[in-house]
Every structure is written in C-alpha cells, then in structure tokens.
Design an enzyme around this catalytic site. Sequence first.
Site, short mmCIF file in Angstrom:
data_model
loop_
_atom_site.label_atom_id
_atom_site.label_comp_id
_atom_site.label_asym_id
_atom_site.label_seq_id
_atom_site.Cartn_x
_atom_site.Cartn_y
_atom_site.Cartn_z
N GLY A 45 59.00 66.27 30.33
CA GLY A 45 59.89 67.48 29.72
C GLY A 45 59.17 67.84 28.41
O GLY A 45 58.79 66.94 27.76
N GLN A 50 58.79 72.07 20.32
CA GLN A 50 57.70 71.05 20.34
C GLN A 50 56.64 71.60 20.02
O GLN A 50 55.40 70.83 19.90
CB GLN A 50 57.81 69.96 21.40
CG GLN A 50 59.44 69.16 21.38
CD GLN A 50 59.44 68.00 22.57
OE1 GLN A 50 59.74 68.51 23.81
NE2 GLN A 50 58.84 66.87 22.24
N CYS A 92 59.61 60.63 23.78
CA CYS A 92 59.40 61.92 23.24
C CYS A 92 58.11 62.19 22.94
O CYS A 92 57.57 61.45 21.99
CB CYS A 92 60.35 62.13 22.17
SG CYS A 92 60.35 63.91 21.49
N LEU A 93 57.44 63.26 23.22
CA LEU A 93 56.05 63.66 22.99
C LEU A 93 56.03 63.88 21.66
O LEU A 93 54.72 63.81 20.98
CB LEU A 93 55.57 64.97 23.82
CG LEU A 93 55.40 64.49 25.41
CD1 LEU A 93 55.02 65.67 26.09
CD2 LEU A 93 54.56 63.60 25.44
N HIS A 134 68.09 65.46 26.86
CA HIS A 134 67.10 65.10 25.80
C HIS A 134 66.64 66.62 25.49
O HIS A 134 66.34 66.78 24.20
CB HIS A 134 65.89 64.35 26.39
CG HIS A 134 64.86 63.80 25.39
ND1 HIS A 134 64.84 62.89 24.74
CD2 HIS A 134 63.98 64.71 24.85
CE1 HIS A 134 63.57 62.71 24.09
NE2 HIS A 134 63.11 64.02 23.77
N GLU A 135 66.14 67.46 26.74
CA GLU A 135 65.63 69.00 26.19
C GLU A 135 66.33 69.74 25.65
O GLU A 135 66.24 70.42 24.77
CB GLU A 135 64.77 69.26 27.63
CG GLU A 135 63.63 68.46 28.18
CD GLU A 135 62.73 67.89 27.04
OE1 GLU A 135 62.39 68.60 26.20
OE2 GLU A 135 62.11 66.80 27.49
N HIS A 138 66.77 69.14 22.10
CA HIS A 138 65.67 69.87 21.56
C HIS A 138 66.03 71.29 21.07
O HIS A 138 65.64 71.61 19.91
CB HIS A 138 64.47 69.68 22.37
CG HIS A 138 63.49 68.29 22.07
ND1 HIS A 138 62.98 68.00 20.65
CD2 HIS A 138 63.19 67.34 23.14
CE1 HIS A 138 62.45 66.86 21.05
NE2 HIS A 138 62.44 66.78 22.24
#
Length: 169
Positions: A45, A50, A92-93, A134-135, A138
């Site tokens: 994701g 990001q 997380c990226l 999570h997304e 963000h």
Amino acid sequence: MILKIVKYPDPVLSRPGEPVTEFNAELHKLIADMFETTYAEQGIGLAAPQVGVSKRLATIDLSVGKEPKDKLVLINPEIIFREGKQYEEEGCLSFPDIREKVARAAKVRIRAQDAQGKWFEMDGDELLARCFQHEIDHVDGMLFIFRMSALKRDLSLRKIRKLQREGTW
Ligand SMILES: [Zn+2]
C-alpha cells in the site's frame, strides 16, 4: 514511472491531504505511478503524501502486482464502521527497516471514490483491514509510529536517529 518515496520526518507526511476533485488523466497517471512504485518496493500500500503529493488518495494491492483484481484505489476514503481488535506487526515504506506491532480494529468498512469518481463501500478484515487503516491514516496525516505504544515508538525513533547519524536513512 517509479516515484521517490518520502521518508519520515518530511512534513508532507504529517499534513492531512487535500480532497481529490478532478478525476482526470493527471490523476490516473499518478495512480499508475503509485502502483509501479509500490511494486518496485515490494509494498502492499502507498498513500499520495508518501510520494510528496498532499492529496486524499491511496493505492493498495495485497497481491503485490500478481492479481489485477486485487488493485484497489481509494480516493477521499473514510472508515465508516470498525469492529474488534487486532495487534499485528506493520511496516511502512516511509519508515524503512521499522516494523512494530500496532493496535488496529479487526474489521472495518470503508467508503471511498474509485479512479472515475464513483463512490463505493468495501469491507476488510485481517491484513486488508490493517492496510485500510494504515493508508487512511496517511491521507489524514497520521503515521503508524504514533499508533504504537510509547515504548515501541521511542525504540523506533531511536533506531531512526541512529540510521540518520549513519547516513543510511
Ligand atoms: Zn505507511
């Protein structure tokens, strides 16, 4: 095109994204680039902040590019129902090498627009529920370290500072 992923503590990650109002070719290019970037990083994701774009948009694909039907585009998403609890490890990226357990709802229902602007609702549990939460965090400017226990957050922040000093963050 593979986009550059913004790392913590870039301020764009902590800013709530602007609502998406235009469902045009520019948006569709951004969505395609976000999927390409996620696959290049072996992620599941990615949210627009990001990649430095402060918009309410996220892409999810639990199959990491293997199943075209698993590609999900969430535009202006919100959680409209949550139930139960789960406590599993997340990454997380924007936080390479940080993985910690985070408390989340076990099941959620989301409401979002697709790439054409059509509203839909979708249920998720287990990994998909975690990914939705999570997304959507963000796009609200919320990061997973602030969902960790204080102890795990401190450990993660210490690890990040060490990596920064070593020049590998
Ligand atoms: Zn993330």
